[in-house]
Design a protein around this motif. Structure first.
Motif, short mmCIF file in Angstrom:
data_model
loop_
_atom_site.label_atom_id
_atom_site.label_comp_id
_atom_site.label_asym_id
_atom_site.label_seq_id
_atom_site.Cartn_x
_atom_site.Cartn_y
_atom_site.Cartn_z
N ILE A 1 4.43 4.14 6.92
CA ILE A 1 5.06 5.47 6.92
C ILE A 1 5.43 5.89 5.49
CG2 ILE A 1 7.10 6.78 7.68
CD1 ILE A 1 7.07 5.04 10.23
N GLU A 2 5.99 4.94 4.72
CA GLU A 2 6.35 5.22 3.32
C GLU A 2 5.10 5.55 2.50
OE1 GLU A 2 8.34 1.65 2.21
OE2 GLU A 2 10.29 2.28 3.01
N LEU A 3 4.03 4.80 2.72
CA LEU A 3 2.77 5.03 2.00
C LEU A 3 2.20 6.40 2.33
CD1 LEU A 3 0.56 3.93 0.13
CD2 LEU A 3 -0.49 2.84 2.13
N ILE A 4 2.25 6.77 3.60
CA ILE A 4 1.77 8.09 4.02
C ILE A 4 2.60 9.20 3.37
CG2 ILE A 4 1.68 9.66 6.02
CD1 ILE A 4 0.78 7.22 7.69
N PHE B 1 -5.97 10.70 5.62
CA PHE B 1 -5.59 11.92 6.36
C PHE B 1 -4.32 12.52 5.76
CE2 PHE B 1 -3.28 14.01 9.89
CZ PHE B 1 -4.20 15.01 10.17
N ALA B 2 -3.43 11.65 5.27
CA ALA B 2 -2.20 12.12 4.61
C ALA B 2 -2.54 12.89 3.34
CB ALA B 2 -1.29 10.94 4.29
N ALA B 3 -3.61 12.46 2.63
CA ALA B 3 -4.06 13.17 1.43
C ALA B 3 -4.53 14.58 1.81
CB ALA B 3 -5.19 12.40 0.76
N ASP C 1 -5.47 2.14 9.48
CA ASP C 1 -4.28 2.47 8.69
C ASP C 1 -4.67 3.21 7.41
OD1 ASP C 1 -2.65 1.28 10.54
OD2 ASP C 1 -2.38 -0.59 9.43
N LEU C 2 -5.76 2.75 6.80
CA LEU C 2 -6.24 3.38 5.56
C LEU C 2 -6.78 4.78 5.84
CD1 LEU C 2 -8.01 0.33 3.85
CD2 LEU C 2 -5.67 1.16 3.56
N LEU D 1 0.62 -0.61 -0.56
CA LEU D 1 -0.71 -0.86 -0.01
C LEU D 1 -1.02 -2.36 -0.04
CD1 LEU D 1 -3.24 0.44 1.13
CD2 LEU D 1 -4.06 0.77 -1.21
N GLY D 2 -0.63 -3.02 -1.13
CA GLY D 2 -0.84 -4.46 -1.24
C GLY D 2 -0.13 -5.24 -0.14
#
Length: 262
Positions: A6-9, A83-85, A77-78, A60-61
């Motif tokens: 969620i944080e990465l998105i 899609f977030a981009a 997930d990736l 991501l790591g």
């Protein structure tokens, strides 16, 4: 959904939102004639984007590391992150009219006060935040009509699409590639993300930015109409959006190629 994902998105949305708004700064600089002031003020937003980018790789790591440990495939997930981009880009497109309205006023204040920190502090005042919310402007159909699309080089748009796709999946594909190699090669494979994004940045600087700058500069000097810059910005943002969608297709092939060379 995992909190790290969620944080990465969220970070990815912020990065691509700011990147999209960056294109529109050209419109304000040509219209106001204050190119240097516009660029100076927008560097604050770029700083936020780069700070978010710094946290992207560690998150991501962690996600990839846990996936390997649990024997899971992080592919979907990736795809969510890509899609977030796209979401960040679309959000940027919707917010451009509002952003330009607020940004134009901020540039005028910078011209008077001469201090970026004082403008930032003033903007954080509750009354000014309320004014910014009230100044929300919806994109109008007239923005897209009667644009001089034919005056913008098609090769420039194709290059921007490809480079955006590479930039969007650069870190993701490198980390994803680490799931395809032996354990001893994983660190080297994930570390190649910097090189991939570096190449994308160099291509952007050498092939896209100069031509965009020429069109913008010619409009500033009155050698081209303002409509050309407007068409340039809209088409570049459109090609950026297509680039993020192209990233969905290129993610796994790019990861396989990176894994092959490690």
């Amino acid at each position: 959904m995992d909190l790290r994902l969620i944080e990465l998105i969220g970070l990815t949305i912020i990065i691509h939102l700011i990147d999209t708004l960056a294109y529109s700064v050209r419109l304000n600089s040509v219209k106001s004639g204050k190119y240097a002031l516009s660029l100076s003020l927008f560097n604050i937003f770029v700083l936020i984007s780069r700070t978010a980018n710094m946290f992207q790789a560690p998150l991501l790591g962690l996600i990839i590391g846990l996936s390997i440990e649990k024997g899971l495939n992080p592919k979907w997930d990736l795809h969510l992150v890509i899609f977030a981009a796209t979401t960040g880009t679309l959000l940027g497109i919707v917010l451009i009219p509002t952003f330009l309205k607020i940004f134009s006023k901020a540039v005028d204040k910078l011209d008077i006060k001469g201090s970026v920190p004082s403008i930032v502090v003033e903007a954080l005042h509750i009354n000014n935040i309320k004014r910014m919310v009230k100044s929300t402007t919806k994109p109008r159909k007239s923005m897209w009509e009667k644009l001089r699309y034919k005056e913008i080089p098609k090769r420039l748009l194709i290059l921007n699409t490809i480079i955006t796709a590479v930039y969007t999946i650069g870190v993701l594909s490198a980390f994803y590639a680490s799931t395809f190699v032996d354990e001893k090669y994983r660190l080297a494979t994930s570390a190649s993300s910097g090189m991939i994004n570096g190449v994308a940045s160099i291509l952007l600087t050498l092939l896209v930015d100069p031509k965009s700058a020429i069109i913008t500069d010619q409009a500033l000097r009155g050698k081209r109409p303002y409509g050309d810059v407007k068409a340039l910005v809209i088409l570049l943002i459109g090609s950026k959006l297509v680039g993020t969608l192209l990233g969905q297709v290129l993610l796994e092939p790019a990861a396989r190629i990176i894994a092959f060379f490690n």
